[in-house]
Design an enzyme around this catalytic site. Structure first.
Site, PDB file in Angstrom:
ATOM      1  CG  PHE A 128      -1.860   1.206   1.221  1.00 19.16           C
ATOM      2  CD1 PHE A 128      -3.108   1.114   0.618  1.00 19.16           C
ATOM      3  CD2 PHE A 128      -1.483   2.421   1.785  1.00 19.16           C
ATOM      4  CE1 PHE A 128      -3.969   2.212   0.586  1.00 19.16           C
ATOM      5  CE2 PHE A 128      -2.336   3.520   1.754  1.00 19.16           C
ATOM      6  CZ  PHE A 128      -3.585   3.408   1.150  1.00 19.16           C
ATOM      7  CG  ASP A 153       5.590   3.728   1.657  1.00 22.05           C
ATOM      8  OD1 ASP A 153       5.635   4.397   2.706  1.00 22.05           O
ATOM      9  OD2 ASP A 153       4.550   3.619   0.961  1.00 22.05           O
ATOM     10  CE  LYS A 183      -0.747   5.986   7.651  1.00 22.64           C
ATOM     11  NZ  LYS A 183      -0.455   5.125   6.506  1.00 22.64           N
TER      12      LYS A 183
HETATM   13  C1  LIG Z   1      -0.818   5.385   4.979  1.00 19.68           C
HETATM   14  C2  LIG Z   1       0.224   5.004   3.993  1.00 19.68           C
HETATM   15  C3  LIG Z   1       0.439   5.737   2.817  1.00 19.68           C
HETATM   16  C4  LIG Z   1      -0.459   6.890   2.417  1.00 19.68           C
HETATM   17  O1  LIG Z   1      -0.380   7.941   3.332  1.00 19.68           O
HETATM   18  P1  LIG Z   1      -1.515   9.110   3.292  1.00 19.68           P
HETATM   19  O2  LIG Z   1      -0.950  10.139   4.233  1.00 19.68           O
HETATM   20  O3  LIG Z   1      -2.778   8.496   3.745  1.00 19.68           O
HETATM   21  O4  LIG Z   1      -1.586   9.588   1.900  1.00 19.68           O
HETATM   22  C5  LIG Z   1       1.474   5.369   1.990  1.00 19.68           C
HETATM   23  N1  LIG Z   1       2.266   4.325   2.299  1.00 19.68           N
HETATM   24  C6  LIG Z   1       2.105   3.596   3.416  1.00 19.68           C
HETATM   25  C7  LIG Z   1       3.021   2.465   3.709  1.00 19.68           C
HETATM   26  C8  LIG Z   1       1.065   3.892   4.302  1.00 19.68           C
HETATM   27  O5  LIG Z   1       0.881   3.152   5.389  1.00 19.68           O
END
Ligand SMILES: *Cc1c(COP(=O)(O)O)cnc(C)c1O
Length: 406
Positions: A145, A230, A259
């Protein structure tokens, strides 16, 4: 007024808020019937004054705890000085934050692009990887994700997030996670970058294997692709190291953060290593990126994380919590897994009813896909609170199993 009358009018007020949101919200979210109005540390309170242990943690945002006094003070002070300042001008807080991010990051990451969310960090990473390599391809993992804007969504795997919005960007492929041979097969001279999580969060709390991740990094070096990690969810202590990369000695070319970075103020960051090369000016940008308010909050988060030794604390508490959950004897549990305080319980059935039952018992947790219960508590949570969570899980999953056996 009697207590009963007070609570009746409070209840009316609460239904009004719920009705208003239900009437005016876009409709893209599913919601639980709970109005949260206050938070402190690892707890949040609803409008009736009931406390919950918050293992939703703002979806992994509230690592230093809700309304940490240092973060609150930093935001308040900065708000009185300067809130907005574009990157076409210099700013004191931004300068300090960029230096701090480079200081705490895995070695080799030496420059910073600031933005406002996780998906924006991933967008920037994808764009800069294409720009830097002159290649179009992006390889991502199944169950990965990376966000919901069109570029990041193209890297996200889950078909239910993707299909309604096709066609997405060309050049993206998905390979099985933790499978080096599959990676080796697709990594050719058209690939600009591989993007991976160290622990897949939304995809079900799937822990990456160290040999796999190091192997992918080596393959990227060998074949001229960039290695994007990520850490939007795993960063800032969540897994028991400041960055999850540090469990495996990874040195990504590009590191995506968001986050927890600014204690709840929206912010994203992309850290860049030397293999990205020089970037021409004006190729990318953001109006709000690097704003002084978010930078001040993020500086406070960095200091609190270090001063309270949150990564070490998280490693200890996370090990205890995993051990404790693995003790839970329930035929509903398929697997308990995680790293630090990023923990999932995979069930043999849908997680939602059990999350609702946890809520009844004063514990908020979230899902990761349909059958995984996920726990992302603030890292300042204490052992007693974790024990309370584990007991609630035990009650919910074993009383449920009794019903099933009837
Ligand atoms: C939550 C998340 C995103 C997206 O972040 P947003 O601030 O909601 O756009 C991208 N990568 C990972 C691994 C995430 O957990």
């Amino acid at each position: 007024m009697t207590n009963r009358q007070i609570s009746k009018s409070a209840n009316q007020q609460i239904s009004t808020w719920i009705e208003l949101e239900d009437r005016y919200t876009s409709g893209v979210y599913t919601k639980r019937p709970l109005v949260i109005v206050r938070g402190e540390g690892a707890r949040v309170w609803d409008a009736q004054g009931r406390a919950y242990i918050d293992c939703v943690g703002g979806h992994g945002v509230a690592n230093v705890g809700h309304c940490h006094p240092r973060v609150v003070a930093a935001i308040r002070e900065q708000a009185e000085k300067l809130i907005t300042c574009p990157e076409s001008l210099y700013n004191d807080r931004r300068a300090e934050l960029q230096a701090e991010l480079v200081r705490i990051a895995p070695p080799g990451l030496e420059r910073v692009f600031l933005c406002n969310s996780g998906t924006e960090a991933v967008e920037a990473a994808i764009k800069l990887a294409r720009l830097s390599t002159g290649r179009p391809g992006i390889v991502a993992a199944r169950n990965g994700f990376h966000g919901r804007t069109m570029g990041a969504l193209s890297a996200t795997w889950q078909p239910q997030y993707r299909q309604p919005f096709e066609p997405l960007l060309p050049g993206f492929v998905h390979v099985p996670y933790n499978d080096l041979a599959a990676m080796e097969e697709v990594l050719d001279e058209n690939v600009a970058a591989v993007i991976l999580e160290v622990v897949q969060g939304e995809g079900g709390v799937i822990v990456g294997d160290g040999d796999y991740l190091r192997g992918v990094q080596a393959l990227c070096r060998e074949r001229g692709a960039l290695f994007i990690v990520d850490e939007v969810q795993t960063g800032f202590g969540r897994t028991g190291r400041l960055f999850a990369c540090q469990h495996h000695g990874l040195q990504p070319d590009v590191l995506c953060l968001a986050k927890a970075i600014a204690g709840g103020i929206p912010m994203g960051a992309v850290l860049l290593g030397p293999r990205v090369g020089e970037l021409p000016s004006r190729v990318h940008g953001s109006t709000f990126g690097g704003n002084p308010l978010a930078c001040a909050a993020a500086l406070a988060v960095v200091h609190v994380t270090e001063e309270e030794a949150l990564p070490r604390r998280t490693a200890e508490l996370g090990a205890y919590f995993l051990y404790r959950l693995r003790e839970v004897d329930s035929p509903l549990i398929r697997e308990v897994r995680g790293l630090g305080l990023m923990v999932g319980i995979e069930l043999k059935r849908k997680a939602q009813p059990y999350l609702a039952a946890l809520m009844e018992r004063g514990v908020l947790a979230l899902s990761a896909g349909p059958i995984v219960m996920r726990f992302l508590p603030p890292l300042v949570i204490n052992r007693m609170e974790l024990e309370t969570v584990a007991e609630a899980v035990e009650e919910v999953l074993s009383s449920a199993s009794k019903q099933v056996n009837k």
